[in-house]
Design an enzyme around this catalytic site. Structure first.
Site, PDB file in Angstrom:
ATOM      1  N   PHE A   1       0.824  -1.222   0.000  1.00 50.90           N
ATOM      2  CA  PHE A   1       0.000   0.000   0.000  1.00 50.90           C
ATOM      3  C   PHE A   1       0.855   1.268   0.000  1.00 50.90           C
ATOM      4  O   PHE A   1       0.532   2.239   0.692  1.00 50.90           O
ATOM      5  CB  PHE A   1      -0.945   0.033   1.227  1.00 50.90           C
ATOM      6  CG  PHE A   1      -1.888  -1.131   1.339  1.00 50.90           C
ATOM      7  CD1 PHE A   1      -2.302  -1.835   0.216  1.00 50.90           C
ATOM      8  CD2 PHE A   1      -2.392  -1.523   2.582  1.00 50.90           C
ATOM      9  CE1 PHE A   1      -3.195  -2.904   0.324  1.00 50.90           C
ATOM     10  CE2 PHE A   1      -3.280  -2.584   2.702  1.00 50.90           C
ATOM     11  CZ  PHE A   1      -3.682  -3.281   1.571  1.00 50.90           C
ATOM     12  N   ILE A   2       1.937   1.277  -0.753  1.00 49.97           N
ATOM     13  CA  ILE A   2       2.834   2.431  -0.718  1.00 49.97           C
ATOM     14  C   ILE A   2       2.422   3.474  -1.761  1.00 49.97           C
ATOM     15  O   ILE A   2       2.486   3.237  -2.970  1.00 49.97           O
ATOM     16  CB  ILE A   2       4.308   2.002  -0.929  1.00 49.97           C
ATOM     17  CG1 ILE A   2       4.681   0.924   0.102  1.00 49.97           C
ATOM     18  CG2 ILE A   2       5.238   3.216  -0.843  1.00 49.97           C
ATOM     19  CD1 ILE A   2       4.389   1.280   1.566  1.00 49.97           C
TER      20      ILE A   2
ATOM     21  N   GLU B   1      -2.691   6.662   6.602  1.00 47.16           N
ATOM     22  CA  GLU B   1      -1.942   7.483   7.576  1.00 47.16           C
ATOM     23  C   GLU B   1      -2.626   7.447   8.949  1.00 47.16           C
ATOM     24  O   GLU B   1      -2.734   8.451   9.647  1.00 47.16           O
ATOM     25  CB  GLU B   1      -1.709   8.896   7.040  1.00 47.16           C
ATOM     26  CG  GLU B   1      -0.842   8.811   5.787  1.00 47.16           C
ATOM     27  CD  GLU B   1      -0.170  10.091   5.376  1.00 47.16           C
ATOM     28  OE1 GLU B   1       0.155  10.893   6.262  1.00 47.16           O
ATOM     29  OE2 GLU B   1       0.040  10.252   4.174  1.00 47.16           O
ATOM     30  N   GLY B   2      -3.052   6.256   9.298  1.00 47.02           N
ATOM     31  CA  GLY B   2      -3.733   6.045  10.572  1.00 47.02           C
ATOM     32  C   GLY B   2      -5.228   6.054  10.380  1.00 47.02           C
ATOM     33  O   GLY B   2      -5.798   7.055   9.943  1.00 47.02           O
TER      34      GLY B   2
END
Lengths: 379, 262
Positions: A156-157, A363-364
């Site tokens: 998932f980059i 991002e969380g």
């Protein structure tokens, strides 16, 4: 207390509106449909200094403040969530950790090309078994003479494959848990480093989201970012700031959907009058506007705190949580107010609704934001 | 090489309201922009600057203090220096008084190679200030420039005509007025915006800073008298004639006769 943007920030918004309307908006539907990374837009963002804008001038950036940066991601995302996240990941997740933790040599070698827009950056933390539990890193880095040898897989980059420079996290000492994680700088083309599967996603489909695979990937010893064992702290601090970028993306998506809705309800006629004349719909729009404004001030507050050198972890988490949930609520309502047309690709709100969802996850997740916020207040 | 670009801040709308008494524009509440043709003029100067490092671009305008915003935008696009001619004495100027004021300012700036101006401003649409400025400075001018090339000491431009263009070779110093076909103006850049406020300045010159008599500037020195301003009545819907060519021509002749056109 002042709730007023500076003249610089106002001008950044004006410039970004102009840029977005002319360069970003016309491509948004096509890159979503074809899952195409909009390299031509990135080249323009490079030219106009958006990529790397938070980096000080001495390292080739624009030296922009965090509110201008938030405005930039917001305005791009107003028309295209994909373009917003490309800018956010590059600035927050690649430039920032090198600026904050890099040596002078690393800044010259890796940050300057990123800040000048010559190269694209990415950040690799997430793994198949290390998502929210980021401490469960299975990628390992072993020092072999003058080189680190990396083995493992990231998933998932964002900007994967498109990026030239990667900030990567790996275990350098398993026995120490989170204190055994270190950060590294990698370049595309390094033997043993390859790009794996490209994800087919619900939203932000023009954004490249890929696996990164390391098979006996050897990098110079000096590519360690920060000290050995400090990687987890670097990752968490980077994500604190990254949340401002994603919150700004969510805010932009919400504003874009609201703008489309206001336009639509004044044109669409049913029962002999524009549907915007019905109070039920007016009240929906009032709620949307209220949420978007609340989100905006939360985002700008977190950004302002970061620029002012104040603590911002909790504020960034709250901004990201609220803006993401606002984006989801506002885009869902936008589709509803567009009726059947909203469900089709003839109008941009269905894309915006799909794009909005990711802001509650990456991002969380929203759950992680609640963990961060509650941990900051329940002591 | 030194380039001067004349720019103007104009209201960003086609529905500008006009003061019925004074016959001048009411600018309150209307967003202001850099005049579009002037943006093309600035872009051409900046394109030259992209190619040659020793080029210095100065933007100059006459206007109220708020014109600072537009000049900062010019700086954010890449201009090196900005000059704002601002004085109550300059207010209400027509093109005669404006070009007089600009000419005095250009003389103060000193040596220059090219002056770029936009063809015309969207608020007044006179297309007079650029040409008048060249006359006052005694330098050659080419208006309606749609293509520009530097060839050694000479400049070769294409001057747009209604049905084609002329190719004209000129020597510097020269004044050129730009049309939108000349180029695609760039955006401001993020770094440029910060430079515009932090490392560049907008110099403000009043009538005391330039060699000009107060009775040669502003409303008093303007020979143009605005008799009356009005918003043109919108044209009514046209009539579409139907039928064969013969029927339509017959009907057309009847209609024209009824209106005493023929």
């Amino acid at each position: 207390m002042q709730f007023q943007l500076t003249r610089e920030q106002e001008m950044v918004r004006k410039m970004l509106k102009d840029f977005t309307d002319n360069e970003v908006k016309p491509l948004a539907a096509e890159i979503d449909e074809t899952e195409r990374f909009p390299m031509e837009t990135v080249e323009k963002m490079n030219r106009y200094g958006m990529m790397g804008m938070i980096v000080p001038k001495e390292y080739g950036g624009a030296g922009a403040d965090e509110i201008s940066y938030a405005i930039t991601v917001e305005e791009l995302s107003r028309a295209c969530g994909t373009t917003g996240v490309i800018c956010s990941a590059h600035n927050s997740l690649a430039c920032w950790p090198i600026l904050k933790y890099g040596t002078e040599e690393q800044k010259k070698k890796y940050l300057m090309p990123l800040a000048k827009g010559e190269k694209i950056g990415a950040f690799g933390l997430t793994e198949p078994n290390a998502g929210t539990d980021a401490a469960g890193q299975q990628t390992i880095a072993v020092l072999d003479g003058e080189e680190w040898v990396l083995n493992g897989t990231k998933i998932f980059i964002t900007n994967g494959g498109a990026a030239d420079t990667y900030v990567i996290f790996a275990m350098t000492d398993r026995s120490k848990g989170v204190k055994g994680i270190s950060a590294f700088i990698l370049e595309k083309g390094t033997p043993g480093f390859s790009i794996g599967k490209k994800e087919k996603k619900m939203g932000i489909r023009g954004s490249a989201t890929t696996e990164l695979i390391f098979e006996n990937c050897r990098i110079p010893k000096e590519n360690l970012l920060g000290s050995i064992g400090k990687g987890f702290g670097i990752a968490m601090a980077t994500l604190d700031g990254g949340r401002i970028g994603i919150a700004a993306q969510a805010l932009g998506i919400a504003q874009g959907a609201l703008d489309e809705t206001i336009k639509y309800i004044q044109q669409r006629e049913q029962f002999g009058k524009p549907i915007g004349k019905f109070q039920a719909l007016q009240f929906d729009v009032a709620d949307m506007e209220t949420k978007v404004n609340a989100a905006r001030w939360m985002v700008y507050n977190a950004a302002w705190r970061k620029s002012a050198g104040l603590s911002y972890g909790k504020e960034a988490a709250m901004a990201k949580l609220f803006a993401a949930e606002t984006a989801m609520a506002v885009t869902t309502k936008a589709v509803q107010l567009h009726g059947g047309y909203g469900y089709t690709q003839d109008y941009p709100v269905e894309r915006m609704m799909r794009d909005a969802k990711i802001t509650e996850i990456y991002e969380g997740t929203s759950e992680v934001q609640r963990m961060v916020i509650s941990a900051a207040v329940i002591k | 090489m030194k380039i001067i670009v004349c720019v103007k801040q104009v209201p960003d709308t086609n529905e500008v309201k006009i003061d019925p008494v004074k016959g001048t524009l009411i600018r309150d509440g209307v967003p202001s922009i850099l005049n579009p043709d002037d943006k093309n003029a600035l872009e051409e100067a900046l394109k030259l600057k992209d190619q040659q490092e020793d080029i210095h671009v100065t933007v100059i305008t006459m206007g109220p203090p708020q014109a600072d915003e537009m000049l900062r935008e010019c700086l954010a696009m890449g201009a090196d220096e900005a000059i704002l001619l601002s004085d109550r004495a300059f207010a209400g100027a027509d093109t005669w008084a404006t070009s007089n004021t600009l000419a005095a300012a250009v003389r103060k700036i000193g040596a220059y190679d090219i002056i770029f101006a936009g063809r015309q401003a969207i608020d007044g649409d006179t297309a007079q200030v650029g040409p008048q400025l060249a006359e006052r400075l005694g330098i050659p001018q080419v208006s309606y420039v749609q293509n520009f090339q530097v060839q050694g000491d000479n400049i070769q431009v294409q001057r747009a005509l209604e049905d084609g263009y002329e190719v004209i070779q000129v020597k510097t110093p020269v004044l050129l007025t730009a049309i939108k076909e000349l180029n695609h103006p760039r955006y401001m850049s993020i770094g440029g915006i910060y430079d515009a406020f932090r490392s560049k300045e907008v110099k403000v010159w009043t009538s005391l800073d330039i060699q000009v008599n107060k009775d040669e500037v502003g409303l008093e020195a303007s020979p143009t008298q605005v008799k009356r301003s009005f918003t043109p009545e919108p044209k009514g819907k046209g009539i579409m004639l139907k039928g064969t060519t013969k029927e339509m021509v017959e009907q057309l002749v009847i209609n024209l006769k009824q209106k005493h056109v023929i």
